[in-house]
Design a protein around this motif. Structure first.
Motif, PDB file in Angstrom:
ATOM      1  N   ASN A  64       0.821  -1.206   0.000  1.00 15.52           N
ATOM      2  CA  ASN A  64       0.000   0.000   0.000  1.00 15.52           C
ATOM      3  C   ASN A  64       0.857   1.260   0.000  1.00 15.52           C
ATOM      4  O   ASN A  64       0.430   2.300   0.495  1.00 15.52           O
ATOM      5  CB  ASN A  64      -0.935   0.004   1.215  1.00 15.52           C
ATOM      6  N   GLN A  65       2.060   1.144  -0.505  1.00 12.06           N
ATOM      7  CA  GLN A  65       2.924   2.312  -0.672  1.00 12.06           C
ATOM      8  C   GLN A  65       3.786   2.129  -1.909  1.00 12.06           C
ATOM      9  O   GLN A  65       4.065   1.002  -2.324  1.00 12.06           O
ATOM     10  CB  GLN A  65       3.772   2.560   0.569  1.00 12.06           C
ATOM     11  N   ASP A  66       4.173   3.237  -2.493  1.00  9.38           N
ATOM     12  CA  ASP A  66       5.048   3.218  -3.658  1.00  9.38           C
ATOM     13  C   ASP A  66       6.411   2.667  -3.249  1.00  9.38           C
ATOM     14  O   ASP A  66       6.826   2.815  -2.098  1.00  9.38           O
ATOM     15  CB  ASP A  66       5.230   4.635  -4.206  1.00  9.38           C
ATOM     16  N   ILE A  67       7.099   2.042  -4.197  1.00 14.73           N
ATOM     17  CA  ILE A  67       8.423   1.498  -3.906  1.00 14.73           C
ATOM     18  C   ILE A  67       9.419   1.908  -4.990  1.00 14.73           C
ATOM     19  O   ILE A  67       9.045   2.208  -6.116  1.00 14.73           O
ATOM     20  CB  ILE A  67       8.404  -0.047  -3.749  1.00 14.73           C
ATOM     21  N   ASN A  68      10.679   1.893  -4.603  1.00 14.93           N
ATOM     22  CA  ASN A  68      11.793   2.075  -5.528  1.00 14.93           C
ATOM     23  C   ASN A  68      12.682   0.853  -5.404  1.00 14.93           C
ATOM     24  O   ASN A  68      12.886   0.323  -4.310  1.00 14.93           O
ATOM     25  CB  ASN A  68      12.616   3.316  -5.200  1.00 14.93           C
ATOM     26  N   GLY A  69      13.223   0.427  -6.521  1.00 14.40           N
ATOM     27  CA  GLY A  69      14.102  -0.731  -6.515  1.00 14.40           C
ATOM     28  C   GLY A  69      14.600  -1.009  -7.918  1.00 14.40           C
ATOM     29  O   GLY A  69      14.425  -0.198  -8.816  1.00 14.40           O
ATOM     30  N   PHE A  70      15.199  -2.151  -8.074  1.00 13.91           N
ATOM     31  CA  PHE A  70      15.735  -2.481  -9.392  1.00 13.91           C
ATOM     32  C   PHE A  70      15.677  -3.977  -9.637  1.00 13.91           C
ATOM     33  O   PHE A  70      15.709  -4.785  -8.714  1.00 13.91           O
ATOM     34  CB  PHE A  70      17.163  -1.966  -9.558  1.00 13.91           C
ATOM     35  N   ALA A  71      15.581  -4.309 -10.905  1.00  8.26           N
ATOM     36  CA  ALA A  71      15.524  -5.706 -11.334  1.00  8.26           C
ATOM     37  C   ALA A  71      16.940  -6.258 -11.462  1.00  8.26           C
ATOM     38  O   ALA A  71      17.870  -5.539 -11.838  1.00  8.26           O
ATOM     39  CB  ALA A  71      14.811  -5.815 -12.664  1.00  8.26           C
ATOM     40  N   LYS A  72      17.080  -7.534 -11.150  1.00  5.88           N
ATOM     41  CA  LYS A  72      18.318  -8.274 -11.407  1.00  5.88           C
ATOM     42  C   LYS A  72      17.900  -9.517 -12.173  1.00  5.88           C
ATOM     43  O   LYS A  72      17.228 -10.398 -11.637  1.00  5.88           O
ATOM     44  CB  LYS A  72      19.022  -8.651 -10.109  1.00  5.88           C
ATOM     45  N   ILE A  73      18.300  -9.574 -13.435  1.00  7.30           N
ATOM     46  CA  ILE A  73      17.910 -10.670 -14.321  1.00  7.30           C
ATOM     47  C   ILE A  73      19.169 -11.425 -14.707  1.00  7.30           C
ATOM     48  O   ILE A  73      20.094 -10.854 -15.284  1.00  7.30           O
ATOM     49  CB  ILE A  73      17.172 -10.124 -15.555  1.00  7.30           C
ATOM     50  N   THR A  74      19.212 -12.702 -14.345  1.00  2.00           N
ATOM     51  CA  THR A  74      20.400 -13.524 -14.576  1.00  2.00           C
ATOM     52  C   THR A  74      20.114 -14.514 -15.692  1.00  2.00           C
ATOM     53  O   THR A  74      19.090 -15.199 -15.677  1.00  2.00           O
ATOM     54  CB  THR A  74      20.812 -14.264 -13.290  1.00  2.00           C
ATOM     55  N   ILE A  75      21.060 -14.573 -16.660  1.00  2.00           N
ATOM     56  CA  ILE A  75      20.926 -15.486 -17.794  1.00  2.00           C
ATOM     57  C   ILE A  75      22.179 -16.353 -17.907  1.00  2.00           C
ATOM     58  O   ILE A  75      23.239 -16.017 -17.381  1.00  2.00           O
ATOM     59  CB  ILE A  75      20.682 -14.726 -19.119  1.00  2.00           C
ATOM     60  N   ASN A  76      22.027 -17.453 -18.624  1.00  2.00           N
ATOM     61  CA  ASN A  76      23.139 -18.354 -18.939  1.00  2.00           C
ATOM     62  C   ASN A  76      23.235 -18.418 -20.461  1.00  2.00           C
ATOM     63  O   ASN A  76      22.341 -18.926 -21.124  1.00  2.00           O
ATOM     64  CB  ASN A  76      22.881 -19.736 -18.345  1.00  2.00           C
ATOM     65  N   SER A  90      16.604   2.793 -14.748  1.00  2.00           N
ATOM     66  CA  SER A  90      16.061   1.615 -15.430  1.00  2.00           C
ATOM     67  C   SER A  90      14.541   1.565 -15.384  1.00  2.00           C
ATOM     68  O   SER A  90      13.907   2.202 -14.541  1.00  2.00           O
ATOM     69  CB  SER A  90      16.608   0.342 -14.785  1.00  2.00           C
ATOM     70  N   GLN A  91      14.005   0.748 -16.282  1.00  2.00           N
ATOM     71  CA  GLN A  91      12.580   0.450 -16.251  1.00  2.00           C
ATOM     72  C   GLN A  91      12.233  -0.148 -14.893  1.00  2.00           C
ATOM     73  O   GLN A  91      13.020  -0.882 -14.315  1.00  2.00           O
ATOM     74  CB  GLN A  91      12.221  -0.576 -17.317  1.00  2.00           C
ATOM     75  N   CYS A  92      11.078   0.146 -14.401  1.00  2.00           N
ATOM     76  CA  CYS A  92      10.531  -0.430 -13.168  1.00  2.00           C
ATOM     77  C   CYS A  92      11.311  -0.030 -11.909  1.00  2.00           C
ATOM     78  O   CYS A  92      11.190  -0.680 -10.878  1.00  2.00           O
ATOM     79  CB  CYS A  92      10.424  -1.952 -13.263  1.00  2.00           C
ATOM     80  N   TYR A  93      12.104   1.039 -11.987  1.00  2.00           N
ATOM     81  CA  TYR A  93      12.765   1.526 -10.770  1.00  2.00           C
ATOM     82  C   TYR A  93      11.711   1.978  -9.766  1.00  2.00           C
ATOM     83  O   TYR A  93      11.843   1.763  -8.577  1.00  2.00           O
ATOM     84  CB  TYR A  93      13.722   2.672 -11.094  1.00  2.00           C
ATOM     85  N   PHE A  94      10.654   2.606 -10.246  1.00  2.00           N
ATOM     86  CA  PHE A  94       9.533   3.055  -9.415  1.00  2.00           C
ATOM     87  C   PHE A  94       8.309   2.230  -9.773  1.00  2.00           C
ATOM     88  O   PHE A  94       7.981   2.090 -10.951  1.00  2.00           O
ATOM     89  CB  PHE A  94       9.244   4.540  -9.668  1.00  2.00           C
ATOM     90  N   ILE A  95       7.655   1.665  -8.748  1.00  2.00           N
ATOM     91  CA  ILE A  95       6.376   0.980  -8.968  1.00  2.00           C
ATOM     92  C   ILE A  95       5.391   1.552  -7.952  1.00  2.00           C
ATOM     93  O   ILE A  95       5.646   1.525  -6.739  1.00  2.00           O
ATOM     94  CB  ILE A  95       6.485  -0.556  -8.806  1.00  2.00           C
ATOM     95  N   ALA A  96       4.290   2.081  -8.440  1.00  2.00           N
ATOM     96  CA  ALA A  96       3.276   2.673  -7.569  1.00  2.00           C
ATOM     97  C   ALA A  96       2.644   1.608  -6.682  1.00  2.00           C
ATOM     98  O   ALA A  96       2.703   0.411  -6.976  1.00  2.00           O
ATOM     99  CB  ALA A  96       2.216   3.375  -8.414  1.00  2.00           C
ATOM    100  N   LYS A  97       2.021   2.055  -5.612  1.00  2.00           N
ATOM    101  CA  LYS A  97       1.374   1.134  -4.677  1.00  2.00           C
ATOM    102  C   LYS A  97       0.307   0.307  -5.406  1.00  2.00           C
ATOM    103  O   LYS A  97      -0.412   0.820  -6.265  1.00  2.00           O
ATOM    104  CB  LYS A  97       0.778   1.879  -3.491  1.00  2.00           C
TER     105      LYS A  97
END
Length: 130
Positions: A64-76, A90-97
């Motif tokens: 129920n609150q906005d967040i900030n963060g970042f994706a970590k996508i691991t590939i082989n 980056s995309q999706c750094y901010f995601i609304a509540k």
């Protein structure tokens, strides 16, 4: 005597009504951000002397609150494991509540420098910034 009683009573009222506790900041416990791989497609040979990696990952903020963060996508890629780690740009750094964000990646690379035969998705994480 009345004055003395009045002063004593006045100081008692002030002493009892003062709050010596410091303001407490409540720590909000956030639910983890969930992820769903909408698609992950690697085409080793597009027919144009190139290969193509294309994927979309949906991140859901159940809080129920906005967040900030970042994706970590691991590939082989043919045995070489690497991670794409986002930043504040980056995309999706901010995601609304109570909302979602779709991370999209699309890249086509020439075989002039070499050819990757296979790319597999290893893991997807979303790291919150506190």
């Amino acid at each position: 005597m009345r004055r003395l009683l009045f002063l004593v009573g006045f100081f008692l009222i002030i002493a009892c009504s003062s709050d010596n506790q410091t303001d407490k900041v409540e720590e909000v416990v956030l639910e983890p951000i969930t992820s769903e791989v909408l698609y992950f497609i690697y085409t080793a040979d597009t027919g144009n002397n190139s290969s193509k990696l294309d994927y979309q990952i949906k991140f859901t903020n159940p809080n129920n609150q906005d967040i900030n963060g970042f994706a970590k996508i691991t590939i082989n890629a043919d045995g070489l494991v690497s991670s794409l780690i986002g930043s504040d740009k980056s995309q999706c750094y901010f995601i609304a509540k109570n909302d979602v964000c779709v991370f999209t990646f699309e890249a086509e690379d020439s075989h002039d420098l070499g050819k990757v035969n296979n790319i597999e998705l290893v893991s997807v994480e979303y790291n919150l910034i506190q």
